[in-house]
Design a protein around this motif. Structure first.
Motif, PDB file in Angstrom:
ATOM      1  N   LYS A 102     -11.832 -11.087   3.611  1.00  0.00           N
ATOM      2  CA  LYS A 102     -11.058  -9.970   4.148  1.00  0.00           C
ATOM      3  C   LYS A 102     -11.202  -8.726   3.278  1.00  0.00           C
ATOM      4  O   LYS A 102     -11.427  -8.821   2.062  1.00  0.00           O
ATOM      5  CB  LYS A 102      -9.580 -10.345   4.270  1.00  0.00           C
ATOM      6  CG  LYS A 102      -9.322 -11.456   5.290  1.00  0.00           C
ATOM      7  CD  LYS A 102      -7.845 -11.705   5.467  1.00  0.00           C
ATOM      8  CE  LYS A 102      -7.579 -12.809   6.476  1.00  0.00           C
ATOM      9  NZ  LYS A 102      -8.092 -12.443   7.815  1.00  0.00           N
ATOM     10  N   LYS A 103     -11.069  -7.555   3.910  1.00  0.00           N
ATOM     11  CA  LYS A 103     -11.139  -6.282   3.208  1.00  0.00           C
ATOM     12  C   LYS A 103      -9.878  -5.476   3.490  1.00  0.00           C
ATOM     13  O   LYS A 103      -9.333  -5.524   4.603  1.00  0.00           O
ATOM     14  CB  LYS A 103     -12.366  -5.481   3.657  1.00  0.00           C
ATOM     15  CG  LYS A 103     -13.699  -6.132   3.345  1.00  0.00           C
ATOM     16  CD  LYS A 103     -14.841  -5.257   3.848  1.00  0.00           C
ATOM     17  CE  LYS A 103     -16.186  -5.903   3.563  1.00  0.00           C
ATOM     18  NZ  LYS A 103     -17.308  -5.052   4.067  1.00  0.00           N
ATOM     19  N   GLY A 126       0.819  -1.196   0.000  1.00  0.00           N
ATOM     20  CA  GLY A 126       0.000   0.000   0.000  1.00  0.00           C
ATOM     21  C   GLY A 126       0.858   1.252   0.000  1.00  0.00           C
ATOM     22  O   GLY A 126       2.019   1.227  -0.413  1.00  0.00           O
ATOM     23  N   SER A 127       0.296   2.333   0.492  1.00  0.00           N
ATOM     24  CA  SER A 127       0.991   3.622   0.439  1.00  0.00           C
ATOM     25  C   SER A 127       0.707   4.440   1.687  1.00  0.00           C
ATOM     26  O   SER A 127      -0.211   4.146   2.457  1.00  0.00           O
ATOM     27  CB  SER A 127       0.569   4.407  -0.805  1.00  0.00           C
ATOM     28  OG  SER A 127      -0.821   4.691  -0.762  1.00  0.00           O
ATOM     29  N   ILE A 128       1.527   5.483   1.861  1.00  0.00           N
ATOM     30  CA  ILE A 128       1.376   6.453   2.947  1.00  0.00           C
ATOM     31  C   ILE A 128       1.756   7.819   2.373  1.00  0.00           C
ATOM     32  O   ILE A 128       2.637   7.914   1.520  1.00  0.00           O
ATOM     33  CB  ILE A 128       2.290   6.139   4.146  1.00  0.00           C
ATOM     34  CG1 ILE A 128       2.245   4.661   4.485  1.00  0.00           C
ATOM     35  CG2 ILE A 128       1.890   6.954   5.365  1.00  0.00           C
ATOM     36  CD1 ILE A 128       3.300   4.246   5.490  1.00  0.00           C
ATOM     37  N   THR A 162      -9.689  -2.339   3.872  1.00  0.00           N
ATOM     38  CA  THR A 162      -9.970  -1.306   4.875  1.00  0.00           C
ATOM     39  C   THR A 162      -9.856  -1.849   6.291  1.00  0.00           C
ATOM     40  O   THR A 162      -9.531  -1.108   7.229  1.00  0.00           O
ATOM     41  CB  THR A 162     -11.371  -0.716   4.657  1.00  0.00           C
ATOM     42  OG1 THR A 162     -12.326  -1.784   4.561  1.00  0.00           O
ATOM     43  CG2 THR A 162     -11.412   0.103   3.368  1.00  0.00           C
ATOM     44  N   ASP A 163     -10.136  -3.151   6.465  1.00  0.00           N
ATOM     45  CA  ASP A 163      -9.971  -3.747   7.788  1.00  0.00           C
ATOM     46  C   ASP A 163      -8.500  -3.766   8.183  1.00  0.00           C
ATOM     47  O   ASP A 163      -8.158  -3.507   9.350  1.00  0.00           O
ATOM     48  CB  ASP A 163     -10.524  -5.178   7.797  1.00  0.00           C
ATOM     49  CG  ASP A 163     -12.036  -5.213   7.635  1.00  0.00           C
ATOM     50  OD1 ASP A 163     -12.682  -4.203   7.945  1.00  0.00           O
ATOM     51  OD2 ASP A 163     -12.547  -6.254   7.176  1.00  0.00           O
ATOM     52  N   LEU A 164      -7.624  -4.061   7.218  1.00  0.00           N
ATOM     53  CA  LEU A 164      -6.196  -4.058   7.508  1.00  0.00           C
ATOM     54  C   LEU A 164      -5.709  -2.644   7.782  1.00  0.00           C
ATOM     55  O   LEU A 164      -4.865  -2.431   8.663  1.00  0.00           O
ATOM     56  CB  LEU A 164      -5.412  -4.669   6.341  1.00  0.00           C
ATOM     57  CG  LEU A 164      -3.900  -4.752   6.520  1.00  0.00           C
ATOM     58  CD1 LEU A 164      -3.532  -5.531   7.781  1.00  0.00           C
ATOM     59  CD2 LEU A 164      -3.245  -5.385   5.295  1.00  0.00           C
ATOM     60  N   ASP A 165      -6.248  -1.661   7.054  1.00  0.00           N
ATOM     61  CA  ASP A 165      -5.889  -0.266   7.325  1.00  0.00           C
ATOM     62  C   ASP A 165      -6.107   0.063   8.794  1.00  0.00           C
ATOM     63  O   ASP A 165      -5.235   0.628   9.473  1.00  0.00           O
ATOM     64  CB  ASP A 165      -6.750   0.689   6.478  1.00  0.00           C
ATOM     65  CG  ASP A 165      -6.503   0.571   4.996  1.00  0.00           C
ATOM     66  OD1 ASP A 165      -5.494  -0.042   4.598  1.00  0.00           O
ATOM     67  OD2 ASP A 165      -7.335   1.082   4.224  1.00  0.00           O
ATOM     68  N   GLY A 166      -7.291  -0.279   9.275  1.00  0.00           N
ATOM     69  CA  GLY A 166      -7.617   0.020  10.665  1.00  0.00           C
ATOM     70  C   GLY A 166      -6.742  -0.724  11.645  1.00  0.00           C
ATOM     71  O   GLY A 166      -6.345  -0.172  12.686  1.00  0.00           O
ATOM     72  N   ASP A 199      -3.493  -1.459  -0.550  1.00  0.00           N
ATOM     73  CA  ASP A 199      -4.023  -1.622  -1.905  1.00  0.00           C
ATOM     74  C   ASP A 199      -5.004  -2.799  -1.914  1.00  0.00           C
ATOM     75  O   ASP A 199      -4.632  -3.914  -1.530  1.00  0.00           O
ATOM     76  CB  ASP A 199      -2.872  -1.892  -2.870  1.00  0.00           C
ATOM     77  CG  ASP A 199      -3.298  -1.823  -4.325  1.00  0.00           C
ATOM     78  OD1 ASP A 199      -4.432  -2.242  -4.636  1.00  0.00           O
ATOM     79  OD2 ASP A 199      -2.494  -1.370  -5.155  1.00  0.00           O
ATOM     80  N   PRO A 200      -6.245  -2.580  -2.348  1.00  0.00           N
ATOM     81  CA  PRO A 200      -7.212  -3.676  -2.373  1.00  0.00           C
ATOM     82  C   PRO A 200      -6.738  -4.873  -3.189  1.00  0.00           C
ATOM     83  O   PRO A 200      -7.139  -6.018  -2.911  1.00  0.00           O
ATOM     84  CB  PRO A 200      -8.459  -3.035  -3.003  1.00  0.00           C
ATOM     85  CG  PRO A 200      -8.325  -1.578  -2.683  1.00  0.00           C
ATOM     86  CD  PRO A 200      -6.855  -1.298  -2.741  1.00  0.00           C
TER      87      PRO A 200
END
Length: 223
Positions: free
Chosen positions: A105-106, A65-67, A108-112, A96-97
């Motif tokens: 799994k989603k 993903g990214s930041i 967005t769940d990992l983001d959180g 990244d999805p």
């Protein structure tokens, strides 16, 4: 989750993908920041990117993903980067999805989860920071980098959560009359900054690789 920061980059999550594809950053104690001599260049936060890549489940589930870099500058003297720093907003960390392929799994769940106290605790520590402590020419006769076209070795203090360590990694830096570009890709050990899931040595922490791959493409323009 082996001249240019790359959750810095940083920045920074679970672990790097397997295989010798990037350089392992040399990690040491915090050092004094380089003097900001020369002309200041402002980092363009709209075109600068920091990417992360990591794995879990013993390396069988890569995540990436990214930041976002939200502020920063570089100093240039006699055509060479002499110092600088930049800030990364850990609350902008996204997965990244395309890297989450399990049907249950989603991303967005990992983001959180990554922003939670289990990892980066972004609510309490919203900013990751990289401060340059030294920039030296890259000597291909003494060093062997996996980064094509490496021109410099960058050393800097990387702050994640409440811990600061100095890292050194190869980078490709191009200094123009009005702008600077820098690219790098390297690996850090998240546990050196005290970032462990559950407890160190626990099965939950074990299945998440200690290594985090950070890549960044940085652009700055003369102020």
């Amino acid at each position: 989750m082996k001249q240019t920061v790359p959750a810095f980059i940083l920045l920074l999550t679970l672990a790097a993908c397997g295989g010798a594809s990037t350089d392992q950053a040399k990690t040491e104690e915090k050092k004094e920041a380089a003097a900001t001599t020369g002309v200041a260049y402002s980092i363009d936060t709209t075109t600068t990117s920091v990417k992360w890549r990591a794995t879990h489940k013993g390396g069988f589930a890569p995540r990436f993903g990214s930041i976002k870099v939200v502020d920063g500058s570089l100093n240039v003297e006699n055509g060479t980067v002499t110092g600088g720093s930049f800030d990364v907003n850990m609350n902008t960390l996204t997965t990244d999805p395309a890297s989450v392929t399990e049907p249950d799994k989603k991303s967005t769940d990992l983001d959180g989860h990554l922003k939670s106290p289990d990892f980066f605790d972004a609510a309490s520590h919203p900013t990751a920071k990289f401060v340059i402590t030294g920039v030296t020419p890259y000597d291909s006769t003494k060093e062997k980098s996996l980064l094509p076209g490496a021109t410099n070795l960058i050393s800097g203090n990387l702050t994640l959560k409440d811990s600061t360590l100095n890292i050194t990694f190869p980078a490709q830096i191009t200094v123009g009359e009005n702008d600077v570009t820098a690219n790098a890709k390297f690996v850090i050990d998240r546990t050196a900054w005290g970032i462990n899931y559950k407890t160190e040595g626990s099965p939950e922490n074990w299945v998440i690789s200690k290594d985090v791959e950070i890549g960044f493409s940085l652009k700055a323009a003369k102020k």
